[in-house]
Design a protein around this motif. Sequence first.
Motif, mmCIF file in Angstrom:
data_model
loop_
_atom_site.group_PDB
_atom_site.id
_atom_site.type_symbol
_atom_site.label_atom_id
_atom_site.label_comp_id
_atom_site.label_asym_id
_atom_site.label_seq_id
_atom_site.Cartn_x
_atom_site.Cartn_y
_atom_site.Cartn_z
ATOM 1 N N ILE A 34 39.846 39.409 30.488
ATOM 2 C CA ILE A 34 40.288 39.234 31.869
ATOM 3 C C ILE A 34 41.776 39.569 32.006
ATOM 4 N N ARG A 35 42.572 39.113 31.044
ATOM 5 C CA ARG A 35 44.005 39.408 31.076
ATOM 6 C C ARG A 35 44.258 40.919 31.052
ATOM 7 N N ASN A 36 43.527 41.636 30.209
ATOM 8 C CA ASN A 36 43.701 43.089 30.136
ATOM 9 C C ASN A 36 43.323 43.761 31.450
ATOM 10 N N LEU A 37 42.202 43.349 32.033
ATOM 11 C CA LEU A 37 41.750 43.944 33.296
ATOM 12 C C LEU A 37 42.785 43.717 34.405
ATOM 13 N N VAL A 38 43.268 42.490 34.509
ATOM 14 C CA VAL A 38 44.219 42.144 35.569
ATOM 15 C C VAL A 38 45.553 42.861 35.358
ATOM 16 N N SER A 39 46.028 42.886 34.109
ATOM 17 C CA SER A 39 47.331 43.508 33.819
ATOM 18 C C SER A 39 47.317 45.001 34.140
ATOM 19 N N LYS A 40 46.225 45.689 33.814
ATOM 20 C CA LYS A 40 46.140 47.124 34.088
ATOM 21 C C LYS A 40 46.089 47.415 35.579
ATOM 22 N N SER A 41 45.440 46.553 36.332
ATOM 23 C CA SER A 41 45.268 46.802 37.761
ATOM 24 C C SER A 41 46.485 46.377 38.577
ATOM 25 N N LEU A 42 47.098 45.249 38.203
ATOM 26 C CA LEU A 42 48.156 44.673 39.038
ATOM 27 C C LEU A 42 49.561 45.038 38.575
ATOM 28 N N ILE A 43 49.705 45.500 37.351
ATOM 29 C CA ILE A 43 50.918 46.122 36.799
ATOM 30 C C ILE A 43 52.078 45.160 36.589
ATOM 31 N N ARG A 44 52.563 44.514 37.661
ATOM 32 C CA ARG A 44 53.797 43.737 37.540
ATOM 33 C C ARG A 44 53.800 42.593 38.541
ATOM 34 N N GLY A 45 54.505 41.509 38.202
ATOM 35 C CA GLY A 45 54.626 40.363 39.082
ATOM 36 C C GLY A 45 54.327 39.076 38.335
ATOM 37 N N LYS A 46 54.695 37.970 38.938
ATOM 38 C CA LYS A 46 54.323 36.658 38.393
ATOM 39 C C LYS A 46 52.969 36.312 38.985
ATOM 40 N N VAL A 47 51.914 36.647 38.251
ATOM 41 C CA VAL A 47 50.543 36.614 38.768
ATOM 42 C C VAL A 47 49.814 35.381 38.243
ATOM 43 N N SER A 48 49.117 34.712 39.131
ATOM 44 C CA SER A 48 48.233 33.619 38.720
ATOM 45 C C SER A 48 46.823 33.939 39.197
ATOM 46 N N ILE A 49 45.861 33.741 38.303
ATOM 47 C CA ILE A 49 44.461 33.995 38.648
ATOM 48 C C ILE A 49 43.653 32.745 38.332
ATOM 49 N N CYS A 50 42.834 32.349 39.280
ATOM 50 C CA CYS A 50 41.997 31.159 39.124
ATOM 51 C C CYS A 50 40.545 31.543 39.404
ATOM 52 N N ILE A 51 39.691 31.324 38.419
ATOM 53 C CA ILE A 51 38.246 31.524 38.595
ATOM 54 C C ILE A 51 37.596 30.143 38.589
ATOM 55 N N ASP A 52 36.956 29.802 39.681
ATOM 56 C CA ASP A 52 36.368 28.471 39.840
ATOM 57 C C ASP A 52 34.850 28.581 39.902
ATOM 58 N N TYR A 53 34.191 27.716 39.129
ATOM 59 C CA TYR A 53 32.726 27.731 39.046
ATOM 60 C C TYR A 53 32.224 26.317 39.252
ATOM 61 N N THR A 54 31.445 26.090 40.313
ATOM 62 C CA THR A 54 30.891 24.760 40.570
ATOM 63 C C THR A 54 29.415 24.877 40.895
#
Length: 293
Positions: free
Chosen positions: A49-69
């Motif tokens: 997931i980190r690799n996918l996000v880093s390649k797509s979003l490139i730069r910034g202080k990024v937070s990603i939250c995946i929630d499953y209920t």
Amino acid sequence: MLQSMTGFGNARLDADQYTLSVEIKSLNSKGMDLSVRLPRFLAEREYEIRNLVSKSLIRGKVSICIDYTRNKAQKAKNTINKELLKTYYTELSDAADAVGASKGELFRLALHMPEVLQQDQAEDESVEATWETVQPLLAEAMANFNTFRADEGKALTTEIVSYIDRIRILLAEIEKQDPIRVEHIRNRIKGHLTEISSADHFDQNRFEQEMIYFMEKLDIAEEKVRLINHLHYFTETVYLPEPTGKKLGFIAQEIGREINTIGSKANDATIQHHVVEMKEELEKIKEQINNIL
């Protein structure tokens, strides 16, 4: 076209058995600063997931939250181990008889003894199957996030280009003032020349050499040419398809260098006023570059 470094994107899936959501946010940062919060069943997928996000979003202080209920109907369906309940109840009853205690709470106590209540909930779907569900949601959230960045970038583009255009206008005003400035300097030198030439031990050749040196020090022709070239290069870079925030920062430094040199060499109040305004516009540009991907 510019893209903002700040952004937001999300995606959500409401299935019969569960709800799955992905949310991505970012703020300004010099590099990629990524924090990830995942449900337990995706722990092994964090690196991917980190690799996918880093390649797509490139730069910034990024937070990603995946929630499953799981939905309420799918949450713990408890069954009672009746044999174990009877055993606990009998033992508690015997103990109560032995000490003469009340038996009013014995059933509740027995019901909450270890392993009496057992979850009959189906196990989560396999990681691979659930990951296949997460992947398109993650892609959708990143696409929405990048769309948000692009929309914000359009506003930034309009704003920054307006500041560059203002610097161009001020440079044109300096161009108009420059011949007047040169004429004033020439007249002052002529006046001083009349006074000095009548003095004893006057060296005409040395005086002319020093005047040439002095005029060259005050000449801003090269700075004006370099500045207009930097402004053109900045505008061209703004509309490049790839992220250009860092490059624009470097060009802005060069623009500032030429503006400062014009200010230090001009020796003219009107031009100095224009230089101050140019510096003000440049500061606005630098401020916004911090928000650019």
